[in-house]
Design an enzyme around this catalytic site. Structure first.
Site, PDB file in Angstrom:
ATOM      1  CD  GLU A 122      -2.688   1.374   2.501  1.00  0.00           C
ATOM      2  OE1 GLU A 122      -2.417   0.686   3.505  1.00  0.00           O
ATOM      3  OE2 GLU A 122      -3.644   2.164   2.464  1.00  0.00           O
ATOM      4  CE  LYS A 162      -6.063  -0.152   1.862  1.00  0.00           C
ATOM      5  NZ  LYS A 162      -6.817  -0.761   2.959  1.00  0.00           N
TER       6      LYS A 162
HETATM    7  P1  13P Z   1      -9.279   4.052   4.634  1.00  0.00           P
HETATM    8  O1  13P Z   1     -10.176   3.361   3.614  1.00  0.00           O
HETATM    9  O2  13P Z   1     -10.037   4.612   5.807  1.00  0.00           O
HETATM   10  O3  13P Z   1      -8.346   5.011   3.980  1.00  0.00           O
HETATM   11  O4  13P Z   1      -8.396   2.909   5.299  1.00  0.00           O
HETATM   12  C1  13P Z   1      -7.838   1.954   4.518  1.00  0.00           C
HETATM   13  C2  13P Z   1      -6.537   1.538   5.064  1.00  0.00           C
HETATM   14  O5  13P Z   1      -6.322   0.400   5.375  1.00  0.00           O
HETATM   15  C3  13P Z   1      -5.489   2.552   5.158  1.00  0.00           C
HETATM   16  O6  13P Z   1      -4.280   1.949   5.447  1.00  0.00           O
END
Ligand code: 13P
Length: 334
Positions: free
Chosen positions: A177, A219
């Site tokens: 991510e 992600k």
């Molecule tokens: P949000 O969808 O609230 O941004 O959170 C997702 C997430 O896992 C951020 O690391």
């Protein structure tokens, strides 16, 4: 764990019509969410809240997996069933956040790098034993006048690649991510350029570290106007720019892409995902891995009466899961 099993788990995470619920808030972050609805942030309240979410009836209709925080993976329901077991029995794959949050990047004021590589191999081995089958690591890229620097982008990519390789070695699917933050008044073109540079650097690093794309999930943040930009790009433009950027940078062999909501409203997060999935066939499944956009309605309901409102809060989670599941097929009608 074989290569085939990693690929199988990765594909199950992005199965048609399903996505991920992110409930991996660290203790500091869940404290902020609880403060917002006047709930005391005790271990028992965190446990009860996560039990409410994870025992939502038929959650797996639209949810393939859930990302937990370390504390939650070690907790159980009130009647003593470990959460990981409850999840596996109900068809929801257990995931775990394994990074240790961000720290300032020395030499680059205002920029951050994510900590957590020390001892990670042993922690991953333990998480696997506790039932986790995928892991998440979040890097944060800030946009400002002077940021991000290439050095910050590359430092974060390097950490993501080392984490991803360790995950695959230990039998967990890495969910990588790199979040380009929405904070700021920058326009959508700036977000595009930063996201493109970030993903190019990331996939170079993943390749250098021999990460197998078929057993890996990205992600991603959407390509979107900064939250205080006076000129907010419309839904179709966000969807088009996001897809263009992903197609230009992400290998077609990757198992799938899930999006974070990043502070978008529930409705916007769903509308964007639906528009993205209404633009024709793509090389990978594109679905949700929302935290706030899956939970905020349920948290509000639950906070009004933690005991009496469990059913109503679960209905709110289910409704968000269903809407986002439809959006992942381009079939959400608003
Ligand atoms: P949000 O969808 O609230 O941004 O959170 C997702 C997430 O896992 C951020 O690391």
């Amino acid at each position: 764990m074989s290569i085939e099993q990693l690929a199988e788990t990765a594909l199950a995470m992005v199965a048609p019509g399903k996505g991920i619920i992110a409930i991996d808030e660290s203790t500091g972050t869940i404290q902020k969410r609880f403060d917002g609805v006047n709930i005391e942030c005790t271990e028992e309240n965190r446990r009860a809240y996560r039990e409410m979410l994870l025992t939502t009836p038929n959650l797996s209709d639209h949810v393939s997996g859930a990302i937990l925080f370390d504390e939650t993976l070690r907790q159980s329901t009130k009647d003593g069933s470990p959460f990981a077991k409850v999840m596996m029995d109900s068809g929801v794959i257990p995931g775990i956040k394994v990074d240790k949050g961000t720290v300032p990047l020395a030499g680059f004021p205002g920029e951050v790098v994510t900590d957590g590589l020390d001892g990670l191999r042993d922690r991953l081995a333990e998480y696997y034993k506790l039932g986790a089958r995928f892991a998440k690591w979040r890097a944060v890229i800030n946009i400002s006048e002077d940021a991000p620097s290439q050095a910050a982008i590359d430092a974060n990519s390097h950490a993501l690649a080392r984490y991803a390789a360790l995950c695959q070695e230990q039998g967990l699917v890495p969910m990588v991510e790199p979040e380009v933050l929405m904070d700021g008044d920058h326009d959508i073109d700036t977000c595009y350029d930063v996201t493109e540079a970030t993903l190019l650097s990331l996939f170079n690093a993943l390749r250098e570290h021999n990460v197998m794309m078929e057993g890996c999930v990205l992600k991603a943040s959407m390509v979107i106007s900064g939250s205080t930009c006076p000129d907010q790009a419309p839904v179709e433009e966000v969807a088009g720019a996001t897809l263009h950027c992903l197609r230009a940078t992400v290998p077609a062999t990757l198992a799938g892409i899930v999006f974070l909501s990043g502070g978008q409203s529930d409705e916007k997060a769903t509308a964007h995902l639906n528009a993205i999935n209404s633009m024709g066939e793509q090389p990978w499944p594109l679905t949700f891995s929302y935290g706030r956009a899956m939970q905020s309605a349920a948290l509000k309901k639950w906070s009004e009466d933690m005991n009496a409102n469990v059913g109503a809060a679960q209905e709110a989670v289910y409704a968000r899961a269903r809407a986002n599941g439809l959006a992942s097929l381009g079939e959400w009608e608003g």
